[in-house]
Scaffold this active site. Sequence first.
Site, short mmCIF file in Angstrom:
data_model
loop_
_atom_site.label_atom_id
_atom_site.label_comp_id
_atom_site.label_asym_id
_atom_site.label_seq_id
_atom_site.Cartn_x
_atom_site.Cartn_y
_atom_site.Cartn_z
N TRP A 1 -7.26 -6.66 0.12
CA TRP A 1 -7.16 -6.21 -1.26
C TRP A 1 -5.76 -6.34 -1.83
O TRP A 1 -5.59 -6.69 -3.01
CB TRP A 1 -7.71 -4.79 -1.42
N ASP B 1 -2.91 1.08 -5.31
CA ASP B 1 -4.37 0.95 -5.33
C ASP B 1 -4.88 1.94 -4.28
O ASP B 1 -4.68 1.76 -3.09
CB ASP B 1 -4.76 -0.49 -4.96
N LYS C 1 -16.40 4.22 -4.43
CA LYS C 1 -16.14 4.52 -3.02
C LYS C 1 -16.22 6.02 -2.77
O LYS C 1 -16.90 6.46 -1.87
CB LYS C 1 -14.76 4.00 -2.59
#
Length: 368
Positions: A102, A172, A196
């Site tokens: 990511w 993030d 999530k």
Amino acid sequence: MEDSYSFAAGPAQMPNEVLVRIRDEMLNCRGSGQSILELPFTGAVYGAIAEQAEARLRQLVSIPESYRVLFLQGGAYAQFALVAMNLMGSTGRADYVETGHWSTRAIGEARRYGRVDVIASAEGNGFTRIPPWQTWCPNPEAAYCHITTNETADGLQYHWLPDPGGSPLVADMTSDFLTRPLAIERFGLIYASAQKNIGPAGLTIVIVRDDLLEQAQACTPGVFNYGIQAASHSRTNTPPTFAVYTAGLVFDWISAQGGLDTMARNSLQKSRLLYEAIDDTPAYSCPVERDCRSLSNVCFRLDNPKLVESFLEGAERHGLFNLRGHGARGGLRASLYNAMPVSGVERLVDYMKEFSSQHSSPKSLPII
Ligand SMILES: *Cc1c(COP(=O)(O)O)cnc(C)c1O
């Protein structure tokens, strides 16, 4: 199977109590006689729902007055570009730390909007260890320094916080937001997409310090301009109303469980159970170094990769779903977000031991 568990990285399992409440309120939201799906975003009922959700989040995380909470769309992937468009303006450059799938995506998007310096990378160690702080080389001219606190695909997590000096820290936090207490004042901005740990897909939460709101590049779309969205209370255009409503219910649920300290304790207990099983049972291994292992996404392997399909099939027969590793990384992965009960991990560990004893070959054959 009645009680099945989803270990998906996202959209993830939701707390059952929240699903029941959504069902109960679906046709009549807060006494309005209308469904949450029908309420205008400019109206008083939705306004109160959004304000309560924000107030509960502020309480859970202890967010100071000097930070704005934004309810946006586009997912974390949109934020990869939007962080750069909104924050790079002051100097045109930013520092990034590369720790896995990511953060690599975040770097790729940011490069379109300015100069990106990768000041530390785990690529050389195969994304098995977060580069130690002593090896980072932050640039004093960087508009911000970007990290990914939990690498969902690789199973790495920061268990310490860097202090990049002059430039604000941006993170993030998509896959570990609300799983542990958070010192928000150490950050200039954090973002997390909802699916999530927060609620349904379609909502992205951005928490940003006031002084960073007004630096957007001129080409930044209005709905993605942090300053414009902050001024309109995230109602510049239609917000994801159902997702904001559901996030509010999840925040209530976390509070009722005892808040972020309880989430952190549960997270530790669940991940410990699973890592111990991986380390102690023949047939499994975890490539990530111990002090960098993620408590949210446990990535592991079968020593014999040919057994992956039969492991996954057997798991489903035991009511254990979505254990396949990220497409880019392979292997197996169990995501242990807040809504995963300890009982789900206990059943997974029992199944893993059973599978191992059925499939590990004896070290030496008996002589007849
Ligand atoms: C899932 C995830 C993303 C991507 O989120 P989208 O909502 O699909 O854009 C980005 N970063 C991390 C750390 C993630 O776990």
